[in-house]
Design an enzyme around this catalytic site. Sequence first.
Site, PDB file in Angstrom:
ATOM      1  N   ARG A   1      26.963  34.734  47.946  1.00 17.31           N
ATOM      2  CA  ARG A   1      27.285  36.149  48.188  1.00 17.31           C
ATOM      3  C   ARG A   1      26.472  36.704  49.350  1.00 17.31           C
ATOM      4  O   ARG A   1      26.974  37.506  50.143  1.00 17.31           O
ATOM      5  CB  ARG A   1      27.026  36.965  46.917  1.00 17.31           C
ATOM      6  CG  ARG A   1      28.026  36.689  45.812  1.00 17.31           C
ATOM      7  CD  ARG A   1      27.639  37.421  44.545  1.00 17.31           C
ATOM      8  NE  ARG A   1      28.603  37.251  43.474  1.00 17.31           N
ATOM      9  CZ  ARG A   1      28.375  37.587  42.219  1.00 17.31           C
ATOM     10  NH1 ARG A   1      27.200  38.103  41.871  1.00 17.31           N
ATOM     11  NH2 ARG A   1      29.298  37.411  41.300  1.00 17.31           N
TER      12      ARG A   1
ATOM     13  N   ASN B   1      33.367  39.804  45.821  1.00 17.26           N
ATOM     14  CA  ASN B   1      32.087  39.112  46.026  1.00 17.26           C
ATOM     15  C   ASN B   1      32.198  37.586  45.917  1.00 17.26           C
ATOM     16  O   ASN B   1      31.251  36.906  45.541  1.00 17.26           O
ATOM     17  CB  ASN B   1      31.023  39.678  45.075  1.00 17.26           C
ATOM     18  CG  ASN B   1      31.386  39.475  43.616  1.00 17.26           C
ATOM     19  OD1 ASN B   1      32.406  38.863  43.297  1.00 17.26           O
ATOM     20  ND2 ASN B   1      30.555  39.976  42.712  1.00 17.26           N
TER      21      ASN B   1
ATOM     22  N   TYR C   1      36.528  39.312  31.601  1.00 14.26           N
ATOM     23  CA  TYR C   1      35.644  40.448  31.899  1.00 14.26           C
ATOM     24  C   TYR C   1      35.584  41.452  30.751  1.00 14.26           C
ATOM     25  O   TYR C   1      35.340  42.642  30.981  1.00 14.26           O
ATOM     26  CB  TYR C   1      36.115  41.122  33.184  1.00 14.26           C
ATOM     27  CG  TYR C   1      35.757  40.321  34.414  1.00 14.26           C
ATOM     28  CD1 TYR C   1      34.448  39.921  34.665  1.00 14.26           C
ATOM     29  CD2 TYR C   1      36.733  39.976  35.351  1.00 14.26           C
ATOM     30  CE1 TYR C   1      34.114  39.190  35.796  1.00 14.26           C
ATOM     31  CE2 TYR C   1      36.414  39.242  36.491  1.00 14.26           C
ATOM     32  CZ  TYR C   1      35.091  38.851  36.702  1.00 14.26           C
ATOM     33  OH  TYR C   1      34.757  38.140  37.821  1.00 14.26           O
TER      34      TYR C   1
ATOM     35  N   LYS D   1      36.681  33.393  43.482  1.00  7.39           N
ATOM     36  CA  LYS D   1      37.600  34.523  43.329  1.00  7.39           C
ATOM     37  C   LYS D   1      38.662  34.521  44.448  1.00  7.39           C
ATOM     38  O   LYS D   1      38.536  33.775  45.431  1.00  7.39           O
ATOM     39  CB  LYS D   1      36.793  35.826  43.336  1.00  7.39           C
ATOM     40  CG  LYS D   1      35.773  35.899  42.190  1.00  7.39           C
ATOM     41  CD  LYS D   1      35.104  37.262  42.132  1.00  7.39           C
ATOM     42  CE  LYS D   1      34.043  37.299  41.049  1.00  7.39           C
ATOM     43  NZ  LYS D   1      33.507  38.656  40.837  1.00  7.39           N
TER      44      LYS D   1
ATOM     45  N   GLU E   1      33.249  31.493  28.265  1.00  7.35           N
ATOM     46  CA  GLU E   1      34.067  31.448  29.485  1.00  7.35           C
ATOM     47  C   GLU E   1      34.661  30.051  29.710  1.00  7.35           C
ATOM     48  O   GLU E   1      35.814  29.929  30.128  1.00  7.35           O
ATOM     49  CB  GLU E   1      33.234  31.944  30.674  1.00  7.35           C
ATOM     50  CG  GLU E   1      32.932  33.436  30.526  1.00  7.35           C
ATOM     51  CD  GLU E   1      31.917  34.006  31.510  1.00  7.35           C
ATOM     52  OE1 GLU E   1      31.514  33.295  32.454  1.00  7.35           O
ATOM     53  OE2 GLU E   1      31.524  35.182  31.329  1.00  7.35           O
TER      54      GLU E   1
ATOM     55  N   THR F   1      24.477  40.344  42.118  1.00 11.02           N
ATOM     56  CA  THR F   1      25.654  41.224  42.022  1.00 11.02           C
ATOM     57  C   THR F   1      25.523  42.410  42.981  1.00 11.02           C
ATOM     58  O   THR F   1      26.476  42.778  43.660  1.00 11.02           O
ATOM     59  CB  THR F   1      25.809  41.742  40.568  1.00 11.02           C
ATOM     60  OG1 THR F   1      25.884  40.625  39.695  1.00 11.02           O
ATOM     61  CG2 THR F   1      27.056  42.596  40.416  1.00 11.02           C
TER      62      THR F   1
ATOM     63  N   HIS G   1      32.091  34.013  40.827  1.00  8.79           N
ATOM     64  CA  HIS G   1      31.500  34.428  39.540  1.00  8.79           C
ATOM     65  C   HIS G   1      30.853  33.204  38.890  1.00  8.79           C
ATOM     66  O   HIS G   1      31.400  32.105  38.979  1.00  8.79           O
ATOM     67  CB  HIS G   1      32.614  34.954  38.617  1.00  8.79           C
ATOM     68  CG  HIS G   1      32.214  35.060  37.184  1.00  8.79           C
ATOM     69  ND1 HIS G   1      31.599  36.180  36.668  1.00  8.79           N
ATOM     70  CD2 HIS G   1      32.313  34.180  36.157  1.00  8.79           C
ATOM     71  CE1 HIS G   1      31.343  35.987  35.379  1.00  8.79           C
ATOM     72  NE2 HIS G   1      31.774  34.786  35.045  1.00  8.79           N
TER      73      HIS G   1
HETATM   74  P1  CMP Z   1      30.923  39.233  38.517  1.00  9.19           P
HETATM   75  O1  CMP Z   1      29.604  38.559  38.598  1.00  9.19           O
HETATM   76  O2  CMP Z   1      32.138  38.394  38.523  1.00  9.19           O
HETATM   77  O3  CMP Z   1      30.931  40.160  37.214  1.00  9.19           O
HETATM   78  C1  CMP Z   1      31.600  41.394  37.129  1.00  9.19           C
HETATM   79  C2  CMP Z   1      32.221  41.809  38.420  1.00  9.19           C
HETATM   80  O4  CMP Z   1      32.592  43.171  38.500  1.00  9.19           O
HETATM   81  C3  CMP Z   1      31.212  41.630  39.541  1.00  9.19           C
HETATM   82  O5  CMP Z   1      31.030  40.246  39.782  1.00  9.19           O
HETATM   83  C4  CMP Z   1      31.881  42.426  40.649  1.00  9.19           C
HETATM   84  O6  CMP Z   1      32.909  41.670  41.260  1.00  9.19           O
HETATM   85  C5  CMP Z   1      32.560  43.555  39.871  1.00  9.19           C
HETATM   86  N1  CMP Z   1      31.903  44.880  39.974  1.00  9.19           N
HETATM   87  C6  CMP Z   1      32.415  45.938  40.578  1.00  9.19           C
HETATM   88  N2  CMP Z   1      31.607  47.009  40.460  1.00  9.19           N
HETATM   89  C7  CMP Z   1      30.547  46.619  39.749  1.00  9.19           C
HETATM   90  C8  CMP Z   1      29.357  47.273  39.308  1.00  9.19           C
HETATM   91  N3  CMP Z   1      29.110  48.574  39.559  1.00  9.19           N
HETATM   92  N4  CMP Z   1      28.470  46.533  38.613  1.00  9.19           N
HETATM   93  C9  CMP Z   1      28.713  45.225  38.320  1.00  9.19           C
HETATM   94  N5  CMP Z   1      29.842  44.567  38.719  1.00  9.19           N
HETATM   95  C10 CMP Z   1      30.738  45.243  39.429  1.00  9.19           C
END
Ligand code: CMP
Length: 134
Positions: A103, A113, A50, A10, A127, A92, A116
């Site tokens: 992470r 973070n 997303y 990212k 994807e 996450t 992905h």
């Molecule tokens: P990623 O694994 O890329 O998938 C969705 C992304 O949304 C996650 O990483 C975070 O960067 C972001 N995100 C922000 N808030 C939330 C949340 N409450 N739950 C899950 N993902 C979140």
Amino acid sequence: MIQETFVMIKPDGVRRGLVGEIITRFERKSMKIVDMKMLTLSRGQAEALYEMHKGKDFFGELIDFTTSGPVVLMKIQGEEAIRNCRMIVGETIPEKRLPGSIRGDYSPYLTENIIHASSSEEDAKIECRLFFDI
Ligand code: CMP
């Protein structure tokens, strides 16, 4: 079973100069990068990636962040690549992140973070198709 998955470094990972460090972690685990490109995603591309989060309260912030600078997109192939790449990436939820995961080592934040990785075989197909083989 050999699988293919999609991984994206990212904008925060690119800004912080972590691309080489991140790629090394996948290669050390015998996860092979079979395609790779760097670009700044359009809002449309980020929203497509997303789509499953559309309507959630963090969606706007997520799209702003994802389009805030260049990202590195990778197609990665390897033994149980979907599970193994997710383990290398880490959880996450910040409180659940273990040191040793990307992470866990580099981000205390929920949205910013670093990286992905696709969460299932179906998502990996969708994807990869969004950004490769087109
Ligand atoms: P990623 O694994 O890329 O998938 C969705 C992304 O949304 C996650 O990483 C975070 O960067 C972001 N995100 C922000 N808030 C939330 C949340 N409450 N739950 C899950 N993902 C979140």
